[in-house]
Scaffold this motif. Structure first.
Motif, PDB file in Angstrom:
ATOM      1  N   ASP A  32       0.481  -1.304  -0.010  1.00 35.02           N
ATOM      2  CA  ASP A  32      -0.273  -0.012   0.073  1.00 35.02           C
ATOM      3  C   ASP A  32       1.450   1.501  -0.120  1.00 35.02           C
ATOM      4  OD1 ASP A  32      -2.389   2.031   0.665  1.00 35.02           O
ATOM      5  OD2 ASP A  32      -2.660   0.991   2.433  1.00 35.02           O
ATOM      6  N   LEU A  33       1.202   1.914  -1.047  1.00 34.93           N
ATOM      7  CA  LEU A  33       1.806   2.823  -1.409  1.00 34.93           C
ATOM      8  C   LEU A  33       1.442   4.628   0.079  1.00 34.93           C
ATOM      9  CD1 LEU A  33       2.252   3.271  -5.127  1.00 34.93           C
ATOM     10  CD2 LEU A  33       3.173   2.096  -4.007  1.00 34.93           C
ATOM     11  N   GLN A  91      -0.778  -4.998   0.963  1.00 36.89           N
ATOM     12  CA  GLN A  91      -1.958  -4.284   0.485  1.00 36.89           C
ATOM     13  C   GLN A  91      -2.802  -6.296   0.949  1.00 36.89           C
ATOM     14  OE1 GLN A  91      -3.924  -2.731  -1.287  1.00 36.89           O
ATOM     15  NE2 GLN A  91      -2.195  -0.883  -2.786  1.00 36.89           N
ATOM     16  N   PRO A  92      -4.075  -6.990   1.262  1.00 32.37           N
ATOM     17  CA  PRO A  92      -4.440  -7.839   1.542  1.00 32.37           C
ATOM     18  C   PRO A  92      -4.268  -9.117   0.625  1.00 32.37           C
ATOM     19  CG  PRO A  92      -6.072  -5.911   1.441  1.00 32.37           C
ATOM     20  CD  PRO A  92      -4.999  -4.924   0.929  1.00 32.37           C
ATOM     21  N   GLY A  93      -3.538 -10.016   1.223  1.00 31.64           N
ATOM     22  CA  GLY A  93      -3.240 -11.541   0.618  1.00 31.64           C
ATOM     23  C   GLY A  93      -2.311 -11.316   0.149  1.00 31.64           C
ATOM     24  N   ALA A 115       8.211  -7.643  -0.867  1.00 30.06           N
ATOM     25  CA  ALA A 115       6.854  -8.324  -1.010  1.00 30.06           C
ATOM     26  C   ALA A 115       6.566  -8.633  -1.895  1.00 30.06           C
ATOM     27  CB  ALA A 115       6.279  -6.557  -0.030  1.00 30.06           C
ATOM     28  N   VAL A 116       5.663  -9.473  -2.232  1.00 26.29           N
ATOM     29  CA  VAL A 116       5.051 -10.079  -3.004  1.00 26.29           C
ATOM     30  C   VAL A 116       3.449 -10.701  -3.251  1.00 26.29           C
ATOM     31  CG1 VAL A 116       7.191 -11.708  -4.154  1.00 26.29           C
ATOM     32  CG2 VAL A 116       5.577 -12.330  -2.665  1.00 26.29           C
ATOM     33  N   ALA A 117       2.712 -10.328  -4.509  1.00 21.64           N
ATOM     34  CA  ALA A 117       1.755 -10.415  -4.561  1.00 21.64           C
ATOM     35  C   ALA A 117       0.904 -11.542  -5.840  1.00 21.64           C
ATOM     36  CB  ALA A 117       0.505  -9.649  -3.809  1.00 21.64           C
ATOM     37  N   PRO A 119      -1.664 -10.700  -7.921  1.00 21.80           N
ATOM     38  CA  PRO A 119      -3.554  -9.871  -8.236  1.00 21.80           C
ATOM     39  C   PRO A 119      -3.851 -11.339  -9.586  1.00 21.80           C
ATOM     40  CG  PRO A 119      -1.500  -9.103  -9.195  1.00 21.80           C
ATOM     41  CD  PRO A 119      -0.949 -10.154  -8.464  1.00 21.80           C
ATOM     42  N   GLY A 120      -5.327 -11.145  -8.852  1.00 20.98           N
ATOM     43  CA  GLY A 120      -5.892 -11.709 -10.503  1.00 20.98           C
ATOM     44  C   GLY A 120      -4.941 -13.299 -11.042  1.00 20.98           C
ATOM     45  N   LYS A 121      -4.936 -13.344 -12.176  1.00 21.77           N
ATOM     46  CA  LYS A 121      -4.074 -15.330 -11.999  1.00 21.77           C
ATOM     47  C   LYS A 121      -2.273 -14.658 -12.513  1.00 21.77           C
ATOM     48  CE  LYS A 121      -7.628 -16.055 -15.671  1.00 21.77           C
ATOM     49  NZ  LYS A 121      -7.944 -15.982 -16.986  1.00 21.77           N
ATOM     50  N   GLY A 122      -2.066 -13.249 -12.131  1.00 20.86           N
ATOM     51  CA  GLY A 122      -0.633 -12.618 -12.635  1.00 20.86           C
ATOM     52  C   GLY A 122       0.366 -12.451 -10.691  1.00 20.86           C
ATOM     53  N   ARG A 123       1.552 -11.895 -10.922  1.00 21.53           N
ATOM     54  CA  ARG A 123       1.757 -12.128 -10.037  1.00 21.53           C
ATOM     55  C   ARG A 123       3.126 -10.435 -10.204  1.00 21.53           C
ATOM     56  NH1 ARG A 123       4.683 -17.786  -9.252  1.00 21.53           N
ATOM     57  NH2 ARG A 123       2.586 -19.001  -8.072  1.00 21.53           N
ATOM     58  N   SER A 124       3.154 -10.131  -8.856  1.00 22.79           N
ATOM     59  CA  SER A 124       4.036  -8.496  -9.088  1.00 22.79           C
ATOM     60  C   SER A 124       4.547  -8.973  -7.396  1.00 22.79           C
ATOM     61  CB  SER A 124       2.702  -7.152  -8.493  1.00 22.79           C
ATOM     62  OG  SER A 124       2.673  -7.793  -7.634  1.00 22.79           O
ATOM     63  N   ALA A 125       6.037  -8.596  -7.739  1.00 22.56           N
ATOM     64  CA  ALA A 125       6.675  -7.799  -7.170  1.00 22.56           C
ATOM     65  C   ALA A 125       7.025  -6.714  -6.643  1.00 22.56           C
ATOM     66  CB  ALA A 125       8.217  -8.668  -7.048  1.00 22.56           C
ATOM     67  N   ALA A 126       7.540  -6.625  -5.131  1.00 24.17           N
ATOM     68  CA  ALA A 126       7.812  -4.886  -4.978  1.00 24.17           C
ATOM     69  C   ALA A 126       9.454  -4.980  -4.364  1.00 24.17           C
ATOM     70  CB  ALA A 126       6.924  -4.139  -3.980  1.00 24.17           C
TER      71      ALA A 126
END
Length: 193
Positions: A32-33, A91-93, A115-117, A119-126
């Motif tokens: 969460d920014l 973020q949640p999840g 951190a990783v998440a 979202p939907g069918k994808g993946r993201s990392a910060a």
């Protein structure tokens, strides 16, 4: 959200400091920014050693060694990082893989550094710092080994693109070739994120 991958790397004009709060990009990031302007509060410039979280001890991206004790030792021996983009937390999840040892979010939890998440069918990392290069360049210059930097980025990219070798459910037959009708033993391994 449709199966792609995103990694956002920190820096002076990244995350909240870059004005990404409230954008579509912010919706898929694992954090969460905070500080949606160019104020000095958006970036802490102190030096620190990130601390693995419980999830980070076993996550693919942070496995610099498959032996848990050795992995902890490697993380503890990495050169310190400099700077972290401040954020409100996860973020949640989402999952924090490592955290700042002292900086806290508004809810009192340690601030995520990686951190990783999903979202939907994808993946993201910060990656909320732009100083991971310290694990390679100066470390090698001082006689150290830069392979942990390479291993981290390779692991993170493999996780982001859903490399089949990293599936959480793996089924392997005992033999490669068998006759039709022969029974085959299967090895089934189940992992958790």
């Amino acid at each position: 959200r449709e199966g792609g991958a995103l990694v956002m790397v920190g820096g002076r004009l990244s995350f909240g400091a870059g004005g990404y709060d409230g954008t579509e990009l912010a919706e898929i990031l694992p954090i969460d920014l905070d500080v949606p302007d160019f104020s000095n509060d958006a970036l802490d410039t102190g030096t620190y050693k990130p601390v693995l979280t419980e999830a980070g001890r076993t996550h693919t991206a942070t496995q610099l060694s498959y032996a848990p004790n050795e992995n902890e030792v490697i993380w503890g021996s990495l050169p310190p990082l400099e700077g972290v983009n401040r954020n409100r937390g996860l973020q949640p999840g989402a999952m924090a893989l490592c955290e700042h040892p002292t900086l806290k979010t508004a809810n009192g939890k340690l601030m995520p550094v990686i951190a990783v998440a999903e979202p939907g069918k994808g993946r993201s990392a910060a990656v909320l710092t732009d100083s991971l290069w310290r694990w390679k360049l100066p470390h090698v210059g001082q006689g150290g080994d830069g392979s942990n930097y390479d291993r981290f980025w390779g692991n993170l990219i493999r996780w982001l693109i859903k490399d089949p070798e990293l599936d959480l459910l793996r089924i392997q037959p005992s033999t490669g070739i068998c006759a039709l009708g022969d029974s085959v033993d299967l090895e089934v391994r189940v992992f958790r994120p």
